[in-house]
Design a protein around this motif. Sequence first.
Motif, PDB file in Angstrom:
ATOM      1  N   MET A   1      -7.436  16.572   3.895  1.00  0.00           N
ATOM      2  CA  MET A   1      -7.157  17.963   3.517  1.00  0.00           C
ATOM      3  C   MET A   1      -6.912  18.800   4.758  1.00  0.00           C
ATOM      4  SD  MET A   1      -9.944  18.531   0.534  1.00  0.00           S
ATOM      5  CE  MET A   1     -10.933  17.056   0.476  1.00  0.00           C
ATOM      6  N   VAL A   2      -5.903  19.636   4.696  1.00  0.00           N
ATOM      7  CA  VAL A   2      -5.577  20.562   5.771  1.00  0.00           C
ATOM      8  C   VAL A   2      -5.752  21.959   5.205  1.00  0.00           C
ATOM      9  CG1 VAL A   2      -3.795  21.370   7.351  1.00  0.00           C
ATOM     10  CG2 VAL A   2      -3.929  18.934   6.773  1.00  0.00           C
ATOM     11  N   SER A   3      -6.682  22.695   5.746  1.00  0.00           N
ATOM     12  CA  SER A   3      -6.965  24.038   5.266  1.00  0.00           C
ATOM     13  C   SER A   3      -6.227  25.071   6.110  1.00  0.00           C
ATOM     14  CB  SER A   3      -8.469  24.295   5.311  1.00  0.00           C
ATOM     15  OG  SER A   3      -8.741  25.626   4.946  1.00  0.00           O
ATOM     16  N   LEU A   4      -5.515  25.959   5.455  1.00  0.00           N
ATOM     17  CA  LEU A   4      -4.825  27.050   6.139  1.00  0.00           C
ATOM     18  C   LEU A   4      -5.594  28.351   5.989  1.00  0.00           C
ATOM     19  CD1 LEU A   4      -1.160  26.293   4.995  1.00  0.00           C
ATOM     20  CD2 LEU A   4      -2.352  25.499   7.053  1.00  0.00           C
ATOM     21  N   LEU A   5      -6.839  28.247   5.598  1.00  0.00           N
ATOM     22  CA  LEU A   5      -7.663  29.443   5.367  1.00  0.00           C
ATOM     23  C   LEU A   5      -8.083  30.060   6.665  1.00  0.00           C
ATOM     24  CD1 LEU A   5      -9.844  27.934   2.557  1.00  0.00           C
ATOM     25  CD2 LEU A   5      -7.958  29.523   2.294  1.00  0.00           C
TER      26      LEU A   5
ATOM     27  N   GLU B   1       0.542  17.431  -1.362  1.00  0.00           N
ATOM     28  CA  GLU B   1       0.422  18.446  -2.396  1.00  0.00           C
ATOM     29  C   GLU B   1       0.047  19.740  -1.699  1.00  0.00           C
ATOM     30  OE1 GLU B   1      -2.710  17.406  -5.135  1.00  0.00           O
ATOM     31  OE2 GLU B   1      -4.226  17.367  -3.560  1.00  0.00           O
ATOM     32  N   PHE B   2       0.481  20.836  -2.262  1.00  0.00           N
ATOM     33  CA  PHE B   2       0.209  22.142  -1.683  1.00  0.00           C
ATOM     34  C   PHE B   2      -0.526  22.963  -2.736  1.00  0.00           C
ATOM     35  CE2 PHE B   2       2.187  26.401  -0.330  1.00  0.00           C
ATOM     36  CZ  PHE B   2       1.136  26.677   0.514  1.00  0.00           C
ATOM     37  N   LEU B   3      -1.790  23.226  -2.493  1.00  0.00           N
ATOM     38  CA  LEU B   3      -2.628  23.962  -3.426  1.00  0.00           C
ATOM     39  C   LEU B   3      -2.861  25.372  -2.912  1.00  0.00           C
ATOM     40  CD1 LEU B   3      -3.671  20.808  -3.402  1.00  0.00           C
ATOM     41  CD2 LEU B   3      -5.325  21.738  -4.984  1.00  0.00           C
ATOM     42  N   VAL B   4      -2.638  26.357  -3.784  1.00  0.00           N
ATOM     43  CA  VAL B   4      -2.837  27.756  -3.416  1.00  0.00           C
ATOM     44  C   VAL B   4      -3.704  28.420  -4.480  1.00  0.00           C
ATOM     45  CG1 VAL B   4      -1.740  29.953  -2.851  1.00  0.00           C
ATOM     46  CG2 VAL B   4      -0.548  27.825  -2.354  1.00  0.00           C
ATOM     47  N   ALA B   5      -4.722  29.124  -4.039  1.00  0.00           N
ATOM     48  CA  ALA B   5      -5.554  29.928  -4.935  1.00  0.00           C
ATOM     49  C   ALA B   5      -5.188  31.389  -4.726  1.00  0.00           C
ATOM     50  CB  ALA B   5      -7.029  29.705  -4.653  1.00  0.00           C
ATOM     51  N   ASP B   6      -4.732  32.029  -5.787  1.00  0.00           N
ATOM     52  CA  ASP B   6      -4.415  33.455  -5.716  1.00  0.00           C
ATOM     53  C   ASP B   6      -5.641  34.243  -6.161  1.00  0.00           C
ATOM     54  OD1 ASP B   6      -2.344  35.704  -5.567  1.00  0.00           O
ATOM     55  OD2 ASP B   6      -3.278  35.976  -7.529  1.00  0.00           O
TER      56      ASP B   6
ATOM     57  N   MET C   1       0.839  -1.176   0.000  1.00  0.00           N
ATOM     58  CA  MET C   1       0.000   0.000   0.000  1.00  0.00           C
ATOM     59  C   MET C   1       0.887   1.243   0.000  1.00  0.00           C
ATOM     60  SD  MET C   1      -3.297   0.586   2.345  1.00  0.00           S
ATOM     61  CE  MET C   1      -3.329   2.041   3.324  1.00  0.00           C
ATOM     62  N   GLY C   2       0.514   2.258  -0.819  1.00  0.00           N
ATOM     63  CA  GLY C   2       1.294   3.482  -0.938  1.00  0.00           C
ATOM     64  C   GLY C   2       1.096   4.413   0.238  1.00  0.00           C
ATOM     65  N   LYS C   3       1.831   5.479   0.205  1.00  0.00           N
ATOM     66  CA  LYS C   3       1.705   6.493   1.243  1.00  0.00           C
ATOM     67  C   LYS C   3       0.377   7.218   1.113  1.00  0.00           C
ATOM     68  CE  LYS C   3       6.605   7.714   1.305  1.00  0.00           C
ATOM     69  NZ  LYS C   3       7.534   8.853   1.139  1.00  0.00           N
ATOM     70  N   LYS C   4      -0.151   7.675   2.217  1.00  0.00           N
ATOM     71  CA  LYS C   4      -1.339   8.516   2.226  1.00  0.00           C
ATOM     72  C   LYS C   4      -0.952   9.906   1.720  1.00  0.00           C
ATOM     73  CE  LYS C   4      -4.296   5.674   4.122  1.00  0.00           C
ATOM     74  NZ  LYS C   4      -5.528   5.239   3.494  1.00  0.00           N
ATOM     75  N   MET C   5      -1.884  10.537   1.009  1.00  0.00           N
ATOM     76  CA  MET C   5      -1.657  11.868   0.446  1.00  0.00           C
ATOM     77  C   MET C   5      -2.349  12.922   1.301  1.00  0.00           C
ATOM     78  SD  MET C   5      -0.621  14.011  -1.940  1.00  0.00           S
ATOM     79  CE  MET C   5      -0.255  13.157  -3.460  1.00  0.00           C
ATOM     80  N   VAL C   6      -1.604  13.958   1.659  1.00  0.00           N
ATOM     81  CA  VAL C   6      -2.131  15.094   2.405  1.00  0.00           C
ATOM     82  C   VAL C   6      -2.229  16.276   1.445  1.00  0.00           C
ATOM     83  CG1 VAL C   6      -1.738  16.701   4.323  1.00  0.00           C
ATOM     84  CG2 VAL C   6      -1.059  14.296   4.548  1.00  0.00           C
ATOM     85  N   SER C   7      -3.406  16.872   1.351  1.00  0.00           N
ATOM     86  CA  SER C   7      -3.596  18.083   0.557  1.00  0.00           C
ATOM     87  C   SER C   7      -3.605  19.269   1.510  1.00  0.00           C
ATOM     88  CB  SER C   7      -4.921  18.028  -0.211  1.00  0.00           C
ATOM     89  OG  SER C   7      -4.906  17.007  -1.166  1.00  0.00           O
ATOM     90  N   ILE C   8      -2.694  20.202   1.293  1.00  0.00           N
ATOM     91  CA  ILE C   8      -2.598  21.407   2.114  1.00  0.00           C
ATOM     92  C   ILE C   8      -3.136  22.554   1.261  1.00  0.00           C
ATOM     93  CG2 ILE C   8      -1.056  22.943   3.376  1.00  0.00           C
ATOM     94  CD1 ILE C   8       0.865  20.421   3.496  1.00  0.00           C
ATOM     95  N   LEU C   9      -4.157  23.241   1.768  1.00  0.00           N
ATOM     96  CA  LEU C   9      -4.884  24.236   0.984  1.00  0.00           C
ATOM     97  C   LEU C   9      -4.745  25.627   1.577  1.00  0.00           C
ATOM     98  CD1 LEU C   9      -8.231  22.222   0.787  1.00  0.00           C
ATOM     99  CD2 LEU C   9      -6.234  21.990  -0.695  1.00  0.00           C
ATOM    100  N   ASN C  10      -4.539  26.612   0.688  1.00  0.00           N
ATOM    101  CA  ASN C  10      -4.456  27.986   1.152  1.00  0.00           C
ATOM    102  C   ASN C  10      -4.867  28.930   0.029  1.00  0.00           C
ATOM    103  OD1 ASN C  10      -4.004  30.058   2.940  1.00  0.00           O
ATOM    104  ND2 ASN C  10      -1.792  30.011   2.769  1.00  0.00           N
ATOM    105  N   ALA C  11      -5.495  30.025   0.387  1.00  0.00           N
ATOM    106  CA  ALA C  11      -5.804  31.089  -0.555  1.00  0.00           C
ATOM    107  C   ALA C  11      -4.963  32.300  -0.184  1.00  0.00           C
ATOM    108  CB  ALA C  11      -7.291  31.439  -0.490  1.00  0.00           C
TER     109      ALA C  11
END
Length: 96
Positions: free
Chosen positions: A92-96, A39-44, A1-11
Amino acid sequence: MGKKMVSILNACYNEAENIPVMYKTITGIMEQLPQYDYEFLVADNCSTDNSAALLEALAAKDRRVKVILNQRNFGADRSGANLFYHASGDVMVSLL
């Protein structure tokens, strides 16, 4: 089994001075958690400073960084909701 994926979210909006610090902090924390991919997702939100260019440069050098460039300022709430739709993580970890 692969690693778990963490999505870090920020605007962001006009955060050019903070983007390098934010990126360094997040990558530093995640390096201490090698059992996870992330993964690190940012919305500008249509920043008027150099934020978009900095985010695009980070995405070009680090495949884990994903950027959404909004055509207008949708605010943290709506941008945050949009980030949830683009996240692919197990959590998902939200930094909002």
